[in-house]
Design an enzyme around this catalytic site. Structure first.
Site, mmCIF file in Angstrom:
data_model
loop_
_atom_site.group_PDB
_atom_site.id
_atom_site.type_symbol
_atom_site.label_atom_id
_atom_site.label_comp_id
_atom_site.label_asym_id
_atom_site.label_seq_id
_atom_site.Cartn_x
_atom_site.Cartn_y
_atom_site.Cartn_z
ATOM 1 N N ASP A 84 -33.393 62.727 6.267
ATOM 2 C CA ASP A 84 -33.316 61.266 6.350
ATOM 3 C C ASP A 84 -32.316 60.832 7.421
ATOM 4 O OD1 ASP A 84 -34.960 59.814 4.532
ATOM 5 O OD2 ASP A 84 -33.765 60.551 2.846
ATOM 6 N N GLN A 134 -34.790 60.474 -3.000
ATOM 7 C CA GLN A 134 -35.420 59.161 -2.874
ATOM 8 C C GLN A 134 -34.465 58.070 -3.354
ATOM 9 O OE1 GLN A 134 -38.397 58.642 -1.388
ATOM 10 N NE2 GLN A 134 -38.271 56.441 -1.720
ATOM 11 N N LYS A 182 -45.226 61.665 0.230
ATOM 12 C CA LYS A 182 -44.457 62.649 1.004
ATOM 13 C C LYS A 182 -44.976 64.052 0.693
ATOM 14 C CE LYS A 182 -40.537 59.612 1.476
ATOM 15 N NZ LYS A 182 -39.307 59.045 0.954
#
Ligand code: GUN
Length: 286
Positions: free
Chosen positions: A120, A97, A53
């Site tokens: 997200d 995460q 990422k």
């Protein structure tokens, strides 16, 4: 022989466009999209994802910050960091995460992220927007799949789409995005009866079960478009949820593992961060 859906090439193309849009945004507004990624603990797979990422951000000209916290980090410390990032104008996207260590409640942590920075799209506010069809931040894996379908000329309109898997991250939002594009959608899961028969009716079959080579030839209709979300580490290497060798001769189009859905996921995270940065720029200068 199925057409191979090349996620790597599609992702490279999209990242080129994101880089160009980022350059224009910076020039016009002075805003550089910023992404903060938080990793708690030392899960090796998560470390790799977080590194990728960060690399993705650098590639398209974003500002990126990563926070690697020890596995025994307490809830308050993590929530404090998220609150600080919520108030940081240089940061437009915040990603924690998953999975988190067991002592940290994932829902409480996710909900602490400001919805406009929730790249997200995991917060209840963004989930609600996705359900109602009024959204601009989209869960990354389903968004990547929708982009691949579009690039490869597969319209879900009027098709029967079968999604195998009902997770909050993939299965449920996948079904909703397909529904918004007028597919007739069936969601299958571990309690589904007649799984094989239902899968055989799919024009578009999305496998997101997390079981190596779970979808076999006898579960696929001739000419189906087969999308494999699985990333299973086995003794023989990385394999998907689809038995590629068995299914490929039957399908009209199919994603490989690796090189199919995977490269698109981080690309959509970059897209969401760019979208969030554009919205922030609009709020500053309407
Ligand atoms: N872990 C596995 N997939 C994801 C994802 O899409 N987002 C986050 N935050 N964690 C993950």
């Amino acid at each position: 022989m199925a057409e191979r859906i090349d996620g790597k090439a599609a992702a490279a193309d999209l990242r080129g466009r994101i880089a160009e849009e980022t350059r224009v945004l910076k020039e016009k507004t002075g805003v550089t999209p910023g992404l903060a990624v938080i990793l708690v603990g030392d899960d090796p797979a998560s470390r790799v994802y977080v590194q990728n990422k960060k690399r993705g951000c650098e590639e398209v000209g974003f500002y990126s910050r990563s926070f690697h916290l020890p596995a025994d980090t307490g809830m308050e410390a993590l929530l404090d960091l998220i609150r600080t990032l919520n108030g940081d104008e240089a940061i437009h996207g915040i990603l924690v995460q998953l999975p988190l260590p067991a002592h940290l409640d994932e829902k409480t942590v996710t909900e602490a992220i400001a919805p406009e920075k929730d790249v997200d799209a995991f917060t209840y506010a963004n989930v609600g927007r996705i359900v109602s069809g009024d959204f601009d931040l989209v869960p990354c894996t389903p968004a990547g799949i929708m982009a691949l379908l579009s690039i490869y000329g597969v319209s879900p309109d009027g098709k029967h789409a079968v999604v195998v898997g009902r997770s909050n991250i993939v299965g449920k939002p996948m079904a909703l995005l397909l529904l918004h594009q007028n597919a007739t959608v069936t969601i299958c899961h571990s309690h589904t009866k007649n799984l094989k028969e239902i899968c055989r009716e799919a024009d578009i079959l999305v496998a997101a079960v997390g079981k190596p080579r779970f979808i076999t030839r006898d579960m696929v209709k001739e000419g189906a478009v087969v999308i494999d979300v699985g990333i299973n580490r086995t003794e023989t290497g990385l394999v998907g949820d689809v038995d590629y060798e068995g299914v490929e001769p039957l399908a009209s189009k199919i994603t490989p593992v690796p090189g199919g859905v995977g490269p698109m996921t981080i690309t959509m995270l970059l897209q969401n961060t760019l979208t969030a940065a554009k919205r922030a720029a609009e709020r500053e200068k309407p």
